[in-house]
Design a protein around this motif. Structure first.
Motif, PDB file in Angstrom:
ATOM      1  N   LEU A  63       0.844  -1.198   0.000  1.00  0.00           N
ATOM      2  CA  LEU A  63       0.000   0.000   0.000  1.00  0.00           C
ATOM      3  C   LEU A  63       0.879   1.247   0.000  1.00  0.00           C
ATOM      4  O   LEU A  63       2.041   1.206   0.416  1.00  0.00           O
ATOM      5  N   ASP A  64       0.320   2.363  -0.446  1.00  0.00           N
ATOM      6  CA  ASP A  64       1.071   3.612  -0.537  1.00  0.00           C
ATOM      7  C   ASP A  64       1.631   4.083   0.799  1.00  0.00           C
ATOM      8  O   ASP A  64       2.666   4.740   0.847  1.00  0.00           O
ATOM      9  N   ASP A  65       0.945   3.745   1.897  1.00  0.00           N
ATOM     10  CA  ASP A  65       1.401   4.186   3.214  1.00  0.00           C
ATOM     11  C   ASP A  65       2.450   3.264   3.825  1.00  0.00           C
ATOM     12  O   ASP A  65       2.850   3.446   4.971  1.00  0.00           O
ATOM     13  N   GLY A  66       2.904   2.267   3.077  1.00  0.00           N
ATOM     14  CA  GLY A  66       3.915   1.336   3.581  1.00  0.00           C
ATOM     15  C   GLY A  66       3.329   0.073   4.171  1.00  0.00           C
ATOM     16  O   GLY A  66       4.063  -0.848   4.511  1.00  0.00           O
ATOM     17  N   GLY A  67       2.006   0.019   4.290  1.00  0.00           N
ATOM     18  CA  GLY A  67       1.348  -1.169   4.817  1.00  0.00           C
ATOM     19  C   GLY A  67       1.130  -2.212   3.714  1.00  0.00           C
ATOM     20  O   GLY A  67       1.649  -2.093   2.608  1.00  0.00           O
ATOM     21  N   THR A  68       0.337  -3.209   4.054  1.00  0.00           N
ATOM     22  CA  THR A  68       0.097  -4.338   3.157  1.00  0.00           C
ATOM     23  C   THR A  68      -1.372  -4.710   3.170  1.00  0.00           C
ATOM     24  O   THR A  68      -1.983  -4.781   4.242  1.00  0.00           O
ATOM     25  N   ARG A  69      -1.918  -4.972   2.008  1.00  0.00           N
ATOM     26  CA  ARG A  69      -3.264  -5.552   1.911  1.00  0.00           C
ATOM     27  C   ARG A  69      -3.081  -7.032   1.608  1.00  0.00           C
ATOM     28  O   ARG A  69      -2.486  -7.399   0.599  1.00  0.00           O
ATOM     29  N   LEU A  70      -3.580  -7.871   2.504  1.00  0.00           N
ATOM     30  CA  LEU A  70      -3.555  -9.315   2.305  1.00  0.00           C
ATOM     31  C   LEU A  70      -4.824  -9.728   1.578  1.00  0.00           C
ATOM     32  O   LEU A  70      -5.933  -9.444   2.044  1.00  0.00           O
ATOM     33  N   HIS A  71      -4.656 -10.379   0.436  1.00  0.00           N
ATOM     34  CA  HIS A  71      -5.762 -10.995  -0.292  1.00  0.00           C
ATOM     35  C   HIS A  71      -5.666 -12.493   0.002  1.00  0.00           C
ATOM     36  O   HIS A  71      -4.666 -13.125  -0.320  1.00  0.00           O
ATOM     37  N   HIS A  72      -6.675 -13.023   0.667  1.00  0.00           N
ATOM     38  CA  HIS A  72      -6.697 -14.415   1.113  1.00  0.00           C
ATOM     39  C   HIS A  72      -7.875 -15.076   0.402  1.00  0.00           C
ATOM     40  O   HIS A  72      -9.021 -14.695   0.626  1.00  0.00           O
ATOM     41  N   ARG A  73      -7.577 -16.039  -0.469  1.00  0.00           N
ATOM     42  CA  ARG A  73      -8.663 -16.645  -1.233  1.00  0.00           C
ATOM     43  C   ARG A  73      -8.412 -18.118  -1.489  1.00  0.00           C
ATOM     44  O   ARG A  73      -7.280 -18.585  -1.442  1.00  0.00           O
ATOM     45  N   GLU A  74      -9.505 -18.800  -1.751  1.00  0.00           N
ATOM     46  CA  GLU A  74      -9.412 -20.190  -2.192  1.00  0.00           C
ATOM     47  C   GLU A  74     -10.500 -20.437  -3.218  1.00  0.00           C
ATOM     48  O   GLU A  74     -11.647 -20.039  -3.037  1.00  0.00           O
ATOM     49  N   SER A  75     -10.101 -21.102  -4.292  1.00  0.00           N
ATOM     50  CA  SER A  75     -11.030 -21.509  -5.342  1.00  0.00           C
ATOM     51  C   SER A  75     -11.192 -23.018  -5.252  1.00  0.00           C
ATOM     52  O   SER A  75     -10.201 -23.753  -5.241  1.00  0.00           O
ATOM     53  N   PHE A  76     -12.434 -23.451  -5.159  1.00  0.00           N
ATOM     54  CA  PHE A  76     -12.763 -24.866  -5.020  1.00  0.00           C
ATOM     55  C   PHE A  76     -13.385 -25.374  -6.303  1.00  0.00           C
ATOM     56  O   PHE A  76     -14.228 -24.702  -6.902  1.00  0.00           O
ATOM     57  N   SER A  77     -12.996 -26.569  -6.711  1.00  0.00           N
ATOM     58  CA  SER A  77     -13.586 -27.188  -7.892  1.00  0.00           C
ATOM     59  C   SER A  77     -13.700 -28.686  -7.652  1.00  0.00           C
ATOM     60  O   SER A  77     -13.085 -29.227  -6.741  1.00  0.00           O
ATOM     61  N   GLY A  78     -14.506 -29.342  -8.478  1.00  0.00           N
ATOM     62  CA  GLY A  78     -14.652 -30.790  -8.385  1.00  0.00           C
ATOM     63  C   GLY A  78     -16.092 -31.212  -8.195  1.00  0.00           C
ATOM     64  O   GLY A  78     -16.971 -30.412  -7.882  1.00  0.00           O
ATOM     65  N   LEU A  79     -16.316 -32.492  -8.370  1.00  0.00           N
ATOM     66  CA  LEU A  79     -17.659 -33.062  -8.321  1.00  0.00           C
ATOM     67  C   LEU A  79     -18.350 -32.910  -6.965  1.00  0.00           C
ATOM     68  O   LEU A  79     -19.573 -32.810  -6.906  1.00  0.00           O
ATOM     69  N   LEU A  80     -17.586 -32.893  -5.871  1.00  0.00           N
ATOM     70  CA  LEU A  80     -18.180 -32.883  -4.532  1.00  0.00           C
ATOM     71  C   LEU A  80     -18.258 -31.505  -3.884  1.00  0.00           C
ATOM     72  O   LEU A  80     -18.691 -31.383  -2.740  1.00  0.00           O
ATOM     73  N   VAL A  81     -17.865 -30.457  -4.602  1.00  0.00           N
ATOM     74  CA  VAL A  81     -17.856 -29.116  -4.012  1.00  0.00           C
ATOM     75  C   VAL A  81     -19.236 -28.734  -3.490  1.00  0.00           C
ATOM     76  O   VAL A  81     -19.374 -28.228  -2.373  1.00  0.00           O
ATOM     77  N   GLY A  82     -20.277 -28.983  -4.272  1.00  0.00           N
ATOM     78  CA  GLY A  82     -21.637 -28.632  -3.851  1.00  0.00           C
ATOM     79  C   GLY A  82     -22.082 -29.346  -2.588  1.00  0.00           C
ATOM     80  O   GLY A  82     -22.877 -28.809  -1.816  1.00  0.00           O
TER      81      GLY A  82
END
Length: 158
Positions: free
Chosen positions: A97-116
């Protein structure tokens, strides 16, 4: 495919956030969601991970690291059983970030027959948010303010 994404701003540099995020030995001390990780932070390496969602059932899995860019991104891909049943691509991306900090983007993408059938998005989101806040607290309590706005009072003179 289903994706769960969260973010949090941390008052510390990406390098400081990375240092805590990749110090797997310390996870049991601060992380309420990913309660244990063993392995090496390097592309192609296999990890042993234990998650304990706040309202869900805990589980262990052994994902493979697909990206390990210091101060920028850590990603792994895991599967339940055989590939294509229930797969997950987990990513931590650190945005300066411009102020010297950090934005953490935390994600997970799930796929497959059993996801639902197996995915409880609310439990995963709650776990991500709990981990994000715990990481923020841990990093900010250990790192000096990147903007230099910390308490400059000399404790000896006070």
């Amino acid at each position: 495919m289903k994706t769960v994404t969260t973010t949090v701003d941390i008052d510390a540099t990406p390098e400081d956030v990375w240092a805590t995020l990749t110090d797997f030995d310390a996870y049991p001390e601060w992380n309420p969601f990913v309660t244990a990780i063993e392995g090496t932070v390097a592309e192609g390496e296999r990890l042993s991970v234990r998650i304990d969602p706040p309202e869900g059932r805990g589980m262990g899995f052994e994902p493979r690291v697909t990206a390990a860019d210091p101060g920028e991104r850590l990603e792994w891909v895991g599967k339940l059983g055989v590939r294509g049943l229930f797969d997950g691509r987990h990513e931590f991306r650190l945005e300066p970030l411009d102020d010297g900090g950090t934005r953490l983007h935390h994600r997970e993408s799930f796929s497959g027959l059993l996801v639902g059938l197996l995915l409880n998005e609310a439990d995963i989101r709650a776990g991500f948010e709990a981990m994000n806040e715990a990481l923020k607290t841990r990093v900010e309590s250990a790192a000096p303010s990147p903007a230099g706005n910390g308490d400059d009072t000399d404790p000896v003179a006070a």
